[in-house]
Enzyme design. Structure first.
Site, mmCIF file in Angstrom:
data_model
loop_
_atom_site.group_PDB
_atom_site.id
_atom_site.type_symbol
_atom_site.label_atom_id
_atom_site.label_comp_id
_atom_site.label_asym_id
_atom_site.label_seq_id
_atom_site.Cartn_x
_atom_site.Cartn_y
_atom_site.Cartn_z
ATOM 1 N N ARG A 1 -11.639 -4.674 -8.794
ATOM 2 C CA ARG A 1 -10.357 -4.814 -8.480
ATOM 3 C C ARG A 1 -9.717 -6.024 -9.084
ATOM 4 O O ARG A 1 -8.750 -6.101 -9.584
ATOM 5 C CB ARG A 1 -10.161 -4.889 -7.075
ATOM 6 N N ARG B 1 -13.274 -3.635 4.658
ATOM 7 C CA ARG B 1 -12.917 -2.438 3.942
ATOM 8 C C ARG B 1 -13.710 -2.069 2.856
ATOM 9 O O ARG B 1 -14.430 -2.837 2.369
ATOM 10 C CB ARG B 1 -11.478 -2.942 3.223
HETATM 11 P P1 AMP Z 1 -4.564 -3.491 -1.272
HETATM 12 O O1 AMP Z 1 -4.543 -3.164 0.021
HETATM 13 O O2 AMP Z 1 -3.109 -3.956 -1.768
HETATM 14 O O3 AMP Z 1 -5.658 -4.181 -2.042
HETATM 15 O O4 AMP Z 1 -4.662 -2.178 -1.913
HETATM 16 C C1 AMP Z 1 -5.717 -1.106 -1.920
HETATM 17 C C2 AMP Z 1 -5.994 -0.393 -3.013
HETATM 18 O O5 AMP Z 1 -4.697 0.778 -3.020
HETATM 19 C C3 AMP Z 1 -5.992 -1.020 -4.437
HETATM 20 O O6 AMP Z 1 -7.130 -1.175 -4.613
HETATM 21 C C4 AMP Z 1 -5.440 0.390 -5.168
HETATM 22 O O7 AMP Z 1 -6.527 1.354 -5.397
HETATM 23 C C5 AMP Z 1 -4.487 0.986 -4.286
HETATM 24 N N1 AMP Z 1 -3.005 0.423 -4.757
HETATM 25 C C6 AMP Z 1 -2.266 -0.399 -3.964
HETATM 26 N N2 AMP Z 1 -1.219 -0.704 -4.593
HETATM 27 C C7 AMP Z 1 -1.187 -0.261 -5.710
HETATM 28 C C8 AMP Z 1 -0.158 0.005 -6.759
HETATM 29 N N3 AMP Z 1 0.866 -0.739 -6.830
HETATM 30 N N4 AMP Z 1 -0.690 0.742 -7.849
HETATM 31 C C9 AMP Z 1 -1.818 1.682 -7.937
HETATM 32 N N5 AMP Z 1 -2.543 1.376 -7.033
HETATM 33 C C10 AMP Z 1 -2.334 0.752 -5.914
#
Ligand code: AMP
Length: 212
Positions: A165, A154
């Site tokens: 992050r 990713r």
């Molecule tokens: P993840 O797969 O959960 O790591 O999410 C990937 C990306 O989606 C994150 O780095 C954020 O840019 C966005 N994202 C996911 N969940 C949220 C959230 N609750 N609030 C804001 N951005 C989010």
């Protein structure tokens, strides 16, 4: 609407546990990251806007998150398992005010272990199935079991975005544990244990809410 939520650093296993709990309870599993990746693939207006933000390792706006949740949940849902939501104070307040939040599980993992797990993570660009080259490898190394397409890292798992992050996590998300703790809604689980042990501990907690 009844719900549980999972908090934890990237790579702490929120998705795996949320998936198991949603199958066990028959609740809908909502992962904002997956919803955004689907929008990116379909090139929707949300997807086009989110793509730039995600690639930099930043959070998308609270409004975008709320509209994605509204668009995917219906009143017929038995309940919801939120995975990777909330990540900001506004999202946490939304969860406390708008849902019957039964418990928040904080999957506690140190940064070094998180980096090791994320470095081994691969995703299918077609069906978005997640793999881990050590703990959950595909049958044919490097290819998706379902689509037979080459797996990818990713964009936001690459080092620069990953560190951004982590920073977001420590600054905005980890402090939310104090808020949920003050409401008596927080369970901390050691996320370096095997998947099944973690799930057993989660099941032991949710038994308390059987009749709610
Ligand atoms: P993840 O797969 O959960 O790591 O999410 C990937 C990306 O989606 C994150 O780095 C954020 O840019 C966005 N994202 C996911 N969940 C949220 C959230 N609750 N609030 C804001 N951005 C989010």
């Amino acid at each position: 609407m009844k719900c549980y939520a999972f908090l934890g650093i990237q790579g702490s296993g929120k998705g795996t546990q949320a998936d198991k709990l949603s199958s066990f309870l028959g609740f809908k599993h909502i992962n904002i990251g997956d919803l955004l990746r689907i929008n990116i693939k379909l090139q929707t207006p949300i997807g086009i806007e989110a793509n730039k933000i995600i690639q930099k390792g930043e959070l998308v706006s609270d409004e975008m998150v709320f509209s994605l949740i509204d668009a995917t949940t219906g009143i017929t849902e038995k309940g919801i398992i939120f995975d990777g939501f909330p990540r900001t104070i506004a999202q946490a307040e939304n969860l406390l005010n708008e849902y019957n939040l039964l418990q928040v599980f904080y999957l506690d993992l140190n940064e070094q272990s998180a980096i090791e797990r994320i470095s081994a993570r691969r995703i299918c660009p077609n069906c978005h199935e997640n793999y881990n080259m050590f703990s959950q490898p595909p049958i044919v190394i490097g290819f998706c079991d379902k689509c037979n397409i080459r797996l990818e890292i990713r964009q936001d798992d690459k080092p620069n975005a990953m560190h951004k992050r982590f920073e977001q996590f420590y600054n905005q998300t980890q402090p939310l544990t104090k808020l949920f703790e003050s409401h008596g809604l927080l369970t901390v689980v050691n996320a370096s244990q095997p998947v099944e042990n973690i799930f057993e501990q989660i099941l032991a907690v949710i038994k308390r809410f059987d009749n709610e």
